[in-house]
Design a protein around this motif. Sequence first.
Motif, PDB file in Angstrom:
ATOM      1  N   SER A 279      23.313 -95.221  67.598  1.00  0.00           N
ATOM      2  CA  SER A 279      23.207 -94.498  66.329  1.00  0.00           C
ATOM      3  C   SER A 279      22.692 -95.397  65.214  1.00  0.00           C
ATOM      4  O   SER A 279      21.946 -94.944  64.337  1.00  0.00           O
ATOM      5  N   ARG A 280      23.041 -96.676  65.215  1.00  0.00           N
ATOM      6  CA  ARG A 280      22.550 -97.592  64.184  1.00  0.00           C
ATOM      7  C   ARG A 280      21.049 -97.821  64.317  1.00  0.00           C
ATOM      8  O   ARG A 280      20.356 -98.084  63.339  1.00  0.00           O
ATOM      9  N   ARG A 281      20.516 -97.702  65.532  1.00  0.00           N
ATOM     10  CA  ARG A 281      19.080 -97.882  65.751  1.00  0.00           C
ATOM     11  C   ARG A 281      18.285 -96.656  65.307  1.00  0.00           C
ATOM     12  O   ARG A 281      17.121 -96.778  64.929  1.00  0.00           O
ATOM     13  N   PHE A 282      18.917 -95.475  65.367  1.00  0.00           N
ATOM     14  CA  PHE A 282      18.199 -94.249  65.052  1.00  0.00           C
ATOM     15  C   PHE A 282      18.500 -93.713  63.652  1.00  0.00           C
ATOM     16  O   PHE A 282      17.740 -92.892  63.141  1.00  0.00           O
ATOM     17  N   SER A 283      19.589 -94.101  63.042  1.00  0.00           N
ATOM     18  CA  SER A 283      19.937 -93.580  61.719  1.00  0.00           C
ATOM     19  C   SER A 283      19.228 -94.367  60.620  1.00  0.00           C
ATOM     20  O   SER A 283      18.743 -95.484  60.838  1.00  0.00           O
ATOM     21  N   ARG A 284      19.158 -93.778  59.449  1.00  0.00           N
ATOM     22  CA  ARG A 284      18.511 -94.423  58.304  1.00  0.00           C
ATOM     23  C   ARG A 284      19.362 -95.575  57.768  1.00  0.00           C
ATOM     24  O   ARG A 284      20.588 -95.484  57.722  1.00  0.00           O
ATOM     25  N   ASP A 285      18.711 -96.653  57.355  1.00  0.00           N
ATOM     26  CA  ASP A 285      19.444 -97.752  56.723  1.00  0.00           C
ATOM     27  C   ASP A 285      19.924 -97.363  55.333  1.00  0.00           C
ATOM     28  O   ASP A 285      21.023 -97.720  54.915  1.00  0.00           O
ATOM     29  N   GLU A 286      19.065 -96.640  54.603  1.00  0.00           N
ATOM     30  CA  GLU A 286      19.409 -96.156  53.277  1.00  0.00           C
ATOM     31  C   GLU A 286      19.782 -94.679  53.388  1.00  0.00           C
ATOM     32  O   GLU A 286      18.964 -93.858  53.816  1.00  0.00           O
ATOM     33  N   GLY A 287      20.998 -94.326  53.024  1.00  0.00           N
ATOM     34  CA  GLY A 287      21.437 -92.947  53.136  1.00  0.00           C
ATOM     35  C   GLY A 287      20.669 -92.029  52.191  1.00  0.00           C
ATOM     36  O   GLY A 287      20.178 -92.455  51.140  1.00  0.00           O
ATOM     37  N   PHE A 288      20.561 -90.763  52.563  1.00  0.00           N
ATOM     38  CA  PHE A 288      19.869 -89.790  51.721  1.00  0.00           C
ATOM     39  C   PHE A 288      20.503 -89.697  50.328  1.00  0.00           C
ATOM     40  O   PHE A 288      19.826 -89.446  49.339  1.00  0.00           O
ATOM     41  N   LEU A 289      21.816 -89.890  50.256  1.00  0.00           N
ATOM     42  CA  LEU A 289      22.526 -89.718  48.989  1.00  0.00           C
ATOM     43  C   LEU A 289      22.739 -91.032  48.249  1.00  0.00           C
ATOM     44  O   LEU A 289      23.457 -91.062  47.246  1.00  0.00           O
ATOM     45  N   GLN A 290      22.102 -92.098  48.713  1.00  0.00           N
ATOM     46  CA  GLN A 290      22.503 -93.418  48.245  1.00  0.00           C
ATOM     47  C   GLN A 290      22.120 -93.688  46.787  1.00  0.00           C
ATOM     48  O   GLN A 290      22.823 -94.413  46.089  1.00  0.00           O
ATOM     49  N   ASP A 291      21.014 -93.137  46.314  1.00  0.00           N
ATOM     50  CA  ASP A 291      20.513 -93.522  44.993  1.00  0.00           C
ATOM     51  C   ASP A 291      20.434 -92.343  44.024  1.00  0.00           C
ATOM     52  O   ASP A 291      19.570 -92.314  43.140  1.00  0.00           O
ATOM     53  N   ILE A 292      21.331 -91.379  44.147  1.00  0.00           N
ATOM     54  CA  ILE A 292      21.216 -90.199  43.286  1.00  0.00           C
ATOM     55  C   ILE A 292      22.094 -90.300  42.045  1.00  0.00           C
ATOM     56  O   ILE A 292      22.110 -89.380  41.241  1.00  0.00           O
ATOM     57  N   CYS A 293      22.815 -91.380  41.872  1.00  0.00           N
ATOM     58  CA  CYS A 293      23.723 -91.462  40.723  1.00  0.00           C
ATOM     59  C   CYS A 293      23.919 -92.919  40.343  1.00  0.00           C
ATOM     60  O   CYS A 293      24.028 -93.785  41.214  1.00  0.00           O
ATOM     61  N   THR A 294      23.962 -93.211  39.046  1.00  0.00           N
ATOM     62  CA  THR A 294      24.220 -94.554  38.563  1.00  0.00           C
ATOM     63  C   THR A 294      25.688 -94.697  38.170  1.00  0.00           C
ATOM     64  O   THR A 294      26.429 -93.721  38.080  1.00  0.00           O
ATOM     65  N   THR A 295      26.090 -95.924  37.919  1.00  0.00           N
ATOM     66  CA  THR A 295      27.492 -96.184  37.598  1.00  0.00           C
ATOM     67  C   THR A 295      27.945 -95.455  36.336  1.00  0.00           C
ATOM     68  O   THR A 295      29.042 -94.909  36.273  1.00  0.00           O
ATOM     69  N   LYS A 296      27.076 -95.389  35.321  1.00  0.00           N
ATOM     70  CA  LYS A 296      27.490 -94.754  34.069  1.00  0.00           C
ATOM     71  C   LYS A 296      27.700 -93.245  34.238  1.00  0.00           C
ATOM     72  O   LYS A 296      28.397 -92.623  33.433  1.00  0.00           O
ATOM     73  N   ASP A 297      27.077 -92.644  35.269  1.00  0.00           N
ATOM     74  CA  ASP A 297      27.255 -91.214  35.503  1.00  0.00           C
ATOM     75  C   ASP A 297      28.532 -90.896  36.274  1.00  0.00           C
ATOM     76  O   ASP A 297      28.922 -89.727  36.344  1.00  0.00           O
ATOM     77  N   LEU A 298      29.151 -91.906  36.867  1.00  0.00           N
ATOM     78  CA  LEU A 298      30.323 -91.657  37.699  1.00  0.00           C
ATOM     79  C   LEU A 298      31.492 -91.131  36.879  1.00  0.00           C
ATOM     80  O   LEU A 298      32.297 -90.344  37.375  1.00  0.00           O
ATOM     81  N   ARG A 299      31.616 -91.578  35.620  1.00  0.00           N
ATOM     82  CA  ARG A 299      32.745 -91.136  34.796  1.00  0.00           C
ATOM     83  C   ARG A 299      32.680 -89.628  34.569  1.00  0.00           C
ATOM     84  O   ARG A 299      33.672 -88.916  34.765  1.00  0.00           O
ATOM     85  N   LEU A 300      31.520 -89.141  34.171  1.00  0.00           N
ATOM     86  CA  LEU A 300      31.380 -87.707  33.954  1.00  0.00           C
ATOM     87  C   LEU A 300      31.484 -86.940  35.262  1.00  0.00           C
ATOM     88  O   LEU A 300      32.034 -85.833  35.308  1.00  0.00           O
ATOM     89  N   GLY A 301      30.947 -87.502  36.347  1.00  0.00           N
ATOM     90  CA  GLY A 301      31.062 -86.846  37.644  1.00  0.00           C
ATOM     91  C   GLY A 301      32.501 -86.709  38.091  1.00  0.00           C
ATOM     92  O   GLY A 301      32.913 -85.661  38.602  1.00  0.00           O
ATOM     93  N   ALA A 302      33.309 -87.765  37.884  1.00  0.00           N
ATOM     94  CA  ALA A 302      34.723 -87.708  38.253  1.00  0.00           C
ATOM     95  C   ALA A 302      35.462 -86.672  37.413  1.00  0.00           C
ATOM     96  O   ALA A 302      36.274 -85.891  37.932  1.00  0.00           O
ATOM     97  N   THR A 303      35.172 -86.645  36.098  1.00  0.00           N
ATOM     98  CA  THR A 303      35.820 -85.661  35.228  1.00  0.00           C
ATOM     99  C   THR A 303      35.473 -84.241  35.647  1.00  0.00           C
ATOM    100  O   THR A 303      36.354 -83.369  35.747  1.00  0.00           O
TER     101      THR A 303
END
Length: 501
Positions: A102-126
């Motif tokens: 599975s590690r050979r066939f799966s993506r190294d970078e996940g599809f959801l990996q770069d859709i949010c920055t740290t500053k957006d996490l606060r509002l997302g959690a709320t």
Amino acid sequence: MPAVFFASALAVGLVMSGTGLLFSCLAFVFVVIATLASNIGGGVTRPSGSYVFFFATQAVIIGLCVKVVLWEPVELYLLSPVTTMAMYTGGVLAMLGAVYLSRRFSRDEGFLQDICTTKDLRLGATGCVIFGIVVPTIAEIIMETSTNPVLLALATASNQLNKFLPFGIILGVTYEIKSSGGKRSTNLWVWFAGIAIWVHSFILGFSKEGLFLPPACWLIAAAALRYQFRKTQVIAFALFIFVSLHYFVPYCQYGRNFRGDGDTLSEQIKISTGLLSNLEDVREKDRENNEAIDRQTNIFVFFSKPMGLFDRLQMIGIDDKLVTVTDDKGPYGLSPIVFYLASLIPKFIWKNKPFIIMGNTFSHEIGYASDDLTTGISFSPVVEGYHEAKWFGVFVVCPLVWFAAFMILDSLCGDVRKSPWGLLAIAQIAHIAPEGLLQALFYTMTYGALIVFVAAMAAAYLLPMLAHFVSPPKKVFRPVEVKAPGARPAFINGRPAPTQL
């Protein structure tokens, strides 16, 4: 090497406590292979490595360690101990192959990996916390009062996809650790989400999963970010575990006897407050119930005395009974795999889709409550493969299912150190890996992956807008320029003034 030393110490402890040499050697090999497989899968930073870790520790390793502490042989209550341990060792070897492929066939970078920055996490959690409380409440009102099929379908779908409260804890912890540089790990919204889960699932619903889900989400997020736990936090967490094992787990187990489908909220509160007011009596009654069940069926016994939650943190005792039935009566067949595939069809397409609990079906084969058609007994995924097709199931059927699940979840989530979205999948995996059969994997790689995707998209793009309505407005500070009358300013808005104005 630390895993090798631990495996060696465990094997020596097993032999000295009376366990057979072959079983102890198999346990040594199991720990080493499980460590290698988990590391190849990324450890607890990726879904595949997390699955191996939680399966190995909760299904096998913790139970063996408790056996050594009690200083009693593992074979004391087992019918086929060597075959059972050989099955686990073969299963984790097949798991190693599935992780590697599975590690050979799966993506190294996940599809959801770069859709949010740290500053957006606060509002997302709320937004997750607000949405996770308001929407289920509305859905419950609709399901109790409405007869409109469209509204009922939407309410059911919202309950299926609603994992926003645990996601709110994960995002809140991630934000606090990153924004504070590792000085803080919780905030008001994290506590609010945790208390909401406890009230709804643990106190009123008598769910052990609801009891441990909030601290598990906090621990998983903190561990993934290498948070340095303070001594007070370690002591508080240890105290929570002790109180939970001593009082809250018996409360959940005993309280289910009083739970009814038609109970109103006031009736649920009355039952819960009555039990919580006398936890010592509840604990004693639960112990008597467990002893009566063990004397009647003798299928849950693995330790020489009741061990509370540790009785549930091992699958050896129950899996051994199914292994023995398989060897005596022959394999069950692969029909459950066909059913798992068919069960993925949505109910609005297959309106009369049957609801079959394979854990209940397998429990009847080992002699437990043949007249009970609703209670699902937990078995490990490896023993299901063995029960369905013996070693073909362990080395072919199970790894094919694992390969598909690992490739899908790893490709979707990626590394949780870079983005928090995979932590929700890992929180699900922590529960299903040791005791979810193969049935839970089919759900996790399809509907579970959809839940993670929907929750991540909503937390990144939609729920922050909801959070703006409850977040206090930010204060804007404007620089004030002060100068003497007729004097030329040296600085304007914090910058050197030009030589000519």
